[in-house]
Structures are given as C-alpha cells and as structure tokens.
Design a protein around this motif. Structure first.
Motif, PDB file in Angstrom:
ATOM      1  N   SER A  81       3.774   1.975  14.774  1.00 35.36           N
ATOM      2  CA  SER A  81       3.721   0.868  15.726  1.00 35.36           C
ATOM      3  C   SER A  81       2.319   0.283  15.727  1.00 35.36           C
ATOM      4  N   GLY A 116       5.559  -4.489  14.894  1.00 39.54           N
ATOM      5  CA  GLY A 116       4.611  -4.991  15.878  1.00 39.54           C
ATOM      6  C   GLY A 116       4.310  -6.453  15.639  1.00 39.54           C
ATOM      7  N   ILE A 134       0.461  -2.203  17.190  1.00 39.81           N
ATOM      8  CA  ILE A 134       0.481  -3.183  18.281  1.00 39.81           C
ATOM      9  C   ILE A 134      -0.852  -3.909  18.424  1.00 39.81           C
TER      10      ILE A 134
END
Length: 520
Positions: free
Chosen positions: A60, A90, A62
């Motif tokens: 992930s 993401g 982000i």
C-alpha cells in the motif's frame, strides 16, 4: 498455516484501504494477513513474509514520498528469496503506474483505483497470466512490455462492503479507545494540489459515493462495543452543500440519536471552509461532533486562487467564527508557500496564521504546496519547465529567488515543531486533545480549568514565538537583495537559533504539566 495474501502498508492509524480489501477477500474465503511496516526493520518484514509464504504480497503506497522505501524493500525481499507475486496500490501508483513499474523491476503488477475486486480476481487468476488483461483495473508486466487493462468501475454501493478488518487492540487515551472510519469515498472538488480527484478520474462511475447513515452508525456501534469512544472520520470531505448531502447528515444525526451510546462518544470530521453550516454543525455537535479539520490552505486571495479553493479569505474568518460560537474545536491544513508565492502573499498568510492561533487553540501548523503526481499544479509547473526533484519528492523554485532562502530558514526553524512525532507541536496537540477528553468523559475528576489554562497558555507562547520569527524572517529578506541576504545569513541563523531555543524551553515546560486529579 500461512496466509494466501500479505498486505504491507504504513499505519499511523489503521490503514482503512488495505483493511477494507482484507475484509472483502476474507468474505471470499481468501486468507489475508496485514503487516504494518512503519516500525519494522526489513529483516523482520522478510522473516514475516517467509513464514506466511503467501502467493501475493500487496504493498500500500499511500505516500508518494515513500516510493524509494518501498522500491528498496521489494528489491531486498526479492534478493532474499521471496518469489510471491508483488503488486502495489494507492493514489501514486494508480496515476503513475507505468513509471512505477519501470523503476521497480521487482514489481509484477499495479492495482489501480479501488482494490477490493481487482485483488480478488488477481488471486483467482494468478496461475493464468493469459487472463490478466481481462481483469479490470490491473496493470502488469508481461513479455518485456507493460499492459494496462480497462479501468474497473468504482463500487457504487459501499454498504455492500464488509466493515474493515480491525486490530485486536486499539490506541487508547485515558482508557478510551480511538478508531478511524470512512463514511464515503471520493470528493466533488478539484483543488490544484490534491491527487484525490485524479485518483478516481479514469474509473467509470460516480466519483463520490457515500455509505448509508445506518450503515455508518452500525459500524460505530460495533466499534463502541469493543471500547471505542473517539471516532476519527477519514473522509476527504464531509459535504454539506447539496440537498442530498444535507439530507444525509440529518439522517445520520437521527440514526446516532436512536443509539444508546451517543452521549458517550466524540468524533472528528474534515470539512471545507464553505461547508460550515451553522444548523447542521450544531446538530452534529449534539450527537458527539467535537473537532473539525479545516482545509484552509491559504490566507491570501491569490493563494486561494492558486489552490483552486473557490472561496475567499472572508469566508475563512466567517467559518472559524461560526465554529468558535458553536464551541466546536478546529484544526487546519495550511500552505505558507506555493509556486506563485510573493512576499505579499507570505505576509498575508502569516496574518492568517496569527489569527488562527490567537486563542491558544490550535497549535500553529503550515507547510508548502507540493506538486503531487497527477495534480493540476504539477501539470502547470511541468508546462512552465519548473519541476525539479525526483519521482518521490517533486519540487520547484519560487519566482522570487529570495523566497527560496526564506523557505530554507523556515524549514530549519520549524521542522521539529511541526513534523517530528515527538516534537513540541505533537506534544501540545496531544495535551489539547486531552483537555477535550477530560471535559467529556471525566468531569469533576480533574481540575480541568487549570489544566486547560496551562495548555492553551503554552500554545499561545508557541504560536506567538513562531509568528514573531516568521514576521522577522520575511521582513528581513523582503528588505534585502538576494546577495545581501546571503552576506547577512548569520543574522538569520541567529533568529533560527533563538526560535529553537525557545521551542526547547517550551517543550520542557510542557513536559511538566499534567491534569491534577481532585477526585478518584
């Protein structure tokens, strides 16, 4: 027995993206383990993944600034024998998927936009790469080339998704559980510096979708049964402008009013300045709303136009005044610098920061506007030939080169205050939030007025010192040429040293204040 999929992600709070994916996959009989990576050494991550022996490791990503961290981690895992399929999702990889795959040769695929269904289909077809081009939302490497399938339509009915997987234990404050949740996905607005709009742009379907009020209240009730009393809504924006949005909030307030726990919770939301509706916010306060995060961004009309905010400085003062009158606390996002800053806009921004911190709540905070991938400000700077830096840290220089020097000294002076996890800013934020907790949940047990006075007094000192330093630095540089500033740099260094010494003294003072218990 190991997991089918390991999801690796940064978690300051619970990463609701990968936790929603994990819950969705679990409903399909796919076992998923979540591995928060921010406080783990790469050797620990390697050992964990080898022990689980998953078919897929999902990352992930982000934060764009963490690109090289993840690239390095993937290279390390591959070099040490991890052969699982590597995929990443993401905002950043969704938008910059080709560059991500080219720069991370260890990566097998990118999952664009929302990941629940795409991850499930990737797992089901993992052994059949000839089918991957029929999995919407997937970008993959095959035969030396990068292939992108059609974008997957966004999930229309968010109520159809299971509640996110949660930790067994939660963060607590004075024994009260704290948790985050999402009532919606997407945003109607298109601020120039924000990648949210671009993240959803290419996927078919409504760009903002909202769970039903009852579904959100049900999740809150479930979390309440596990000890959660403080709820942090992570929605990009809790809208109030349209008739449907107003109706949603009214229904949500009604749903909470029916529940037995309403008097025993606090919650926090994010909102635009032009969505502070007195009646709606007053009704939300009655069922637990305590704090609003405001995306103010600038105290300059020019800065607000650059940010594409569609409101003006007068609206900021009006919104803050409304919250003050309602007794609702606020925090804010603010950009002291943007690519088109002048000394006039910086001075206007300092004036706004001084106003926002005048009452000792909240703690001063600011940053610069960063040209994140896919944003209109990035495109504008590229067109002007002004982008520099790298894929993880894009940057620019100001049109007035003296502002580059001002940014340097501001960054050096206030980095610890604003960004460090154990800095004075975070310390005072925590103490201020503690006053809200004590007022709500422990009235009569502590000498709350004395504690609150001590905390706000320290914040006033902190804010006042920061404003004074900002004013002096900006004035000093505006009055001089670039070369004159460099020749007198020792004076600016002295200003920075004075600010940091004052900050250290305040931090020591803050460490010595505690709420006094007057009744067990």
């Amino acid at each position: 027995m190991g997991a089918d999929i390991v999801l690796v992600g940064y978690e300051d709070e619970e990463n609701l993206g990968i936790r929603s994916i994990a819950a969705f996959l679990a409903g399909k009989g796919i076992s998923v383990t979540i591995l928060p990576c921010q406080r783990k050494k790469k050797e620990e991550i390697l050992a964990f993944i080898k022990n689980e022996d998953p078919k897929i490791v999902g990352f992930s990503l982000i934060f764009q600034r963490m690109f090289f961290n993840f690239a390095s981690l993937m290279a390390y895992l591959r070099a040490n024998g991890v052969t699982a399929h590597f995929t990443v999702g993401g905002h950043f990889p969704t938008i910059e998927y080709e560059g991500v795959l080219l720069k991370i040769p260890e990566l097998d695929s990118v999952i664009r936009h929302e990941g629940e269904e795409t991850m499930g289909e990737l797992y089901e077809n993992l052994e059949h790469p000839e089918r991957w081009d029929r999995i919407p939302g997937l970008v993959f490497r095959q035969g030396g080339a990068i292939h992108a399938s059609d974008p997957r339509p966004l999930i229309k009915d968010l109520d159809s998704l299971p509640f996110p997987v949660r930790n067994e234990t939660f963060e607590t404050i004075h024994g009260l559980g704290v948790s985050s949740l999402l009532a919606s996905r997407g945003c109607f607005f298109n601020c120039s510096f924000c990648s949210i709009h671009r993240f959803y742009h290419d996927a078919p379907g409504p760009k903002r979708r909202t769970r039903s009020p009852a579904n959100v209240a049900d999740e809150m009730e479930q979390l309440y049964s596990r000890g959660i009393r403080i709820f942090n809504f992570k929605d990009d924006d809790l809208g109030t402008k349209t008739r449907d949005q107003r109706a949603w909030i009214e229904e949500f307030v009604g749903e909470l009013s029916k529940r037995s726990f309403t008097e025993d919770i606090l919650w926090r939301i994010s909102s635009r300045i032009d969505e502070i509706d007195r009646d709606l916010f007053e009704s939300m306060k009655e069922v637990g709303l305590q704090t609003v995060y405001l995306g103010i961004e600038s105290g300059s009309e020019q800065g607000l136009k650059t940010a594409n905010k569609h409101y003006n400085v007068k609206d900021i003062y009006q919104a803050v005044e409304t919250l003050d009158e309602l007794g609702i606390d606020y925090e804010y996002g603010f950009m002291l610098f943007d690519p088109y800053s002048t000394f006039r806009t910086v001075t206007e921004n300092i004036t706004m920061l001084e106003y926002l911190g005048r009452k000792g709540r909240p703690v001063i905070r600011f940053t610069k506007m960063f040209p994140y991938v896919g944003t209109s400000i990035e495109k504008r700077l590229i067109d002007e030939g002004r982008i520099r830096g790298n894929i993880a840290y894009p940057d620019y220089e100001y049109l007035d080169p003296r502002l580059n020097l001002l940014e340097v000294i501001v960054s050096q002076s206030f980095h610890n205050l604003i960004f460090e996890a154990d800095g004075l800013g975070k310390q005072l934020d925590h103490a201020l939030f503690e006053t809200k907790i004590l007022k709500k949940f422990f009235p009569g047990r502590y000498d709350i007025p004395a504690y609150e006075q001590a905390v706000t007094g320290l914040i006033k000192k902190c804010n006042g010192s920061a404003i004074d330093t900002l004013k002096k630095a900006a004035s000093f540089m505006e009055e001089r040429t670039y070369d004159e500033i460099l020749e007198s740099w020792w004076l600016i260094e002295a200003l920075k040293d004075t600010e940091q010494l004052g900050e250290a003294a305040l931090k020591e003072e803050a460490a010595g204040i505690q709420p006094v218990c007057i009744r067990k």
